[in-house]
Write an enzyme that holds these catalytic residues in place. Structure first.
Site, PDB file in Angstrom:
ATOM      1  N   SER A  67       2.942 -10.980  -0.299  1.00  0.00           N
ATOM      2  CA  SER A  67       3.526 -10.859  -1.573  1.00  0.00           C
ATOM      3  C   SER A  67       4.022  -9.540  -1.890  1.00  0.00           C
ATOM      4  CB  SER A  67       2.695 -11.518  -2.638  1.00  0.00           C
ATOM      5  OG  SER A  67       1.587 -10.648  -3.006  1.00  0.00           O
ATOM      6  N   TYR A  68       3.757  -8.551  -1.394  1.00  0.00           N
ATOM      7  CA  TYR A  68       4.187  -7.140  -1.676  1.00  0.00           C
ATOM      8  C   TYR A  68       5.735  -7.200  -1.218  1.00  0.00           C
ATOM      9  CZ  TYR A  68      -0.722  -5.973  -2.358  1.00  0.00           C
ATOM     10  OH  TYR A  68      -1.887  -5.588  -2.900  1.00  0.00           O
ATOM     11  N   ALA A  69       6.487  -6.769  -2.302  1.00  0.00           N
ATOM     12  CA  ALA A  69       8.057  -6.556  -2.093  1.00  0.00           C
ATOM     13  C   ALA A  69       8.695  -8.023  -1.085  1.00  0.00           C
ATOM     14  CB  ALA A  69       8.078  -5.332  -1.117  1.00  0.00           C
TER      15      ALA A  69
END
Length: 322
Positions: A67-69
Site C-alpha cells: 500500500s505504500y505509495a
C-alpha cells in the site's frame, strides 16, 4: 545527571551484529529501513541515495508494504536491487491487507497481493510477510492456510503481524497449532520512548511467550524523537509535523531533555539515542525507521553501534514512564 554523563563518557562503540528474527534463519542489521516514503516524499534519486547509504553502513533489512505509495515503493526497491544485483544479500519485508486493489486478508486477497508484490519487487520470494491489518471479518484459519500455502510454494519464507492485539496473537497461535501450519515469527508494533504502554503492558508478554521478534514502528514518534520539534513554531515549519504534534507537551519535552544529555555524552544525535534505547529492550530486533534524504541515514544506522550504560537506560526509562 552528572553521574549519568560521567559514566557515559567511558562507554565505547560496539560493532553492529546482525540479529536473528525469532525462530527463523533470517539475520538482519539492527535497523530496518522503511520504504514508506519511497515514491511519496522521496523521489527515485533520493530513494537510491538512501538505500545506498543504508547498505554502506552495513544494512540489509528493507521494510515496505503493497500500500505504500500505491505500490511505487515496492517498484523502486525492486529496481534498486536489480541495478545493484544484491537481492540475495537483502532481507525484504512487505505487508499485505491495506492495498486498494487487494484489501483484507481473505485467501484470495492475500494470494493476489503477494503475487503483485513479487512482480513489483522483481523477486521470486518475500523473506518476511506481515499481515498489515487485523481483518476480523475473515476467520484466522482461512488467512493462516493461505499464508502457509505461499510458504510451501516458496513465495514467502516467514510471516508476522502488524496492528494486532495480544489476544488476537494468541488466537492466531492456537489456530496455527490446530491447523499444523507455519507460525508467526515477528511482530511490528507502535513502540517508542513516548509511546510505551501499548506494547509494554500487553504485547510484550505475548511476544515473549511466542518468541516473536519485535520490530517497533513509529520508532521516532513521527520525527518528534529526532529533537527537531520543540515548539509550536517548529511544528509550523515541518511538512509532516502532524505526526509529532501529540508529543509536544511537558512529558515529551522532558524526554527530549534526557535524550539531549545522553546524546551529548556519546557525541551523537537525539534520534540515535532514541533508537539505541529501543535496541536495549528485550525482543526488539530492528526498529523500523524512514529517511527522506540520504544525509539522514547516518544518524539512524549509528544506533546499532551505540551501547547505552545501565545508568543511561535507567534514566531514560524513568523520564519516559507515565
Amino acid at each position: 545527571m552528572t553521574q549519568l554523563l560521567d559514566a557515559a563518557t567511558t562507554s565505547a562503540f560496539v560493532a553492529p551484529r546482525r540479529r536473528r528474527i525469532g525462530s527463523s534463519d533470517l539475520r538482519v542489521f539492527p535497523i530496518a529501513m522503511s520504504g514508506n516514503v519511497f515514491g511519496w516524499t522521496a523521489d527515485s534519486e533520493s530513494t537510491i541515495g538512501i538505500l545506498d547509504e543504508y547498505i554502506g553502513a552495513g544494512g540489509n533489512f528493507i521494510d515496505t508494504a503493497d500500500s505504500y505509495a500505491a505500490g511505487r515503493s515496492e517498484h523502486m526497491i525492486g529496481r534498486w536491487m536489480r541495478s545493484h544485483r544484491n537481492r540475495d544479500a537483502m532481507v525484504i519485508a512487505t505487508k499485505v491487507g491495506k492495498s486498494a486493489n487487494n484489501p483484507g486478508l481473505t485467501a484470495r486477497a492475500i494470494t493476489r497481493a503477494v503475487e503483485a508484490s513479487l512482480e513489483r519487487l522483481d523477486t521470486g520470494h518475500i523473506d518476511l510477510l506481515y499481515l498489515h491489518v487485523d481483518d476480523d471479518s475473515v476467520p484466522f484459519e482461512e488467512t493462516l492456510l493461505a499464508v502457509d500455502e505461499l510458504i510451501r510454494a516458496g513465495k514467502v519464507r516467514y510471516f508476522g503481524a502488524a496492528n494486532h492485539t495480544g489476544n488476537r496473537l494468541i488466537e492466531a497461535r492456537i489456530a496455527s497449532a490446530q491447523l499444523d501450519v507455519a507460525q508467526m515469527v515477528a511482530l511490528q508494533n507502535h513502540y517508542n520512548l513516548v509511546h510505551r504502554s501499548e506494547y509494554e503492558e500487553g504485547l510484550a508478554a505475548v511476544a515473549l511467550r511466542q518468541n516473536l521478534a519485535v520490530m517497533p514502528r513509529f520508532a521516532l514518534a513521527g520525527g518528534f524523537l529526532t529533537g527537531k520539534y520543540r515548539s509550536r513554531l517548529d511544528l509550523m515549519r515541518g511538512a509532516r509535523a502532524r505526526d509529532a504534534y501529540p508529543y509536544l507537551n511537558r512529558h515529551g519535552l522532558r524526554v527530549l531533555a534526557a535524550l539531549d544529555q545522553v546524546a551529548a555524552a556519546h557525541n551523537t544525535s537525539v534520534a540515535t539515542i532514541a533508537l539505541a534505547w529501543l535496541l536495549s529492550k528485550p525482543l526488539v530486533v530492528a526498529p523500523v525507521v524512514s529517511a527522506s534524504r540520504p544525509e539522514q541515514v547516518e544518524s539512524l544506522t549509528a544506533a546499532a553501534s551505540i551501547q547505552l550504560t545501565r545508568q543511561q537506560a535507567t534514566e531514560l526509562d524513568r523520564v519516559s514512564a507515565r
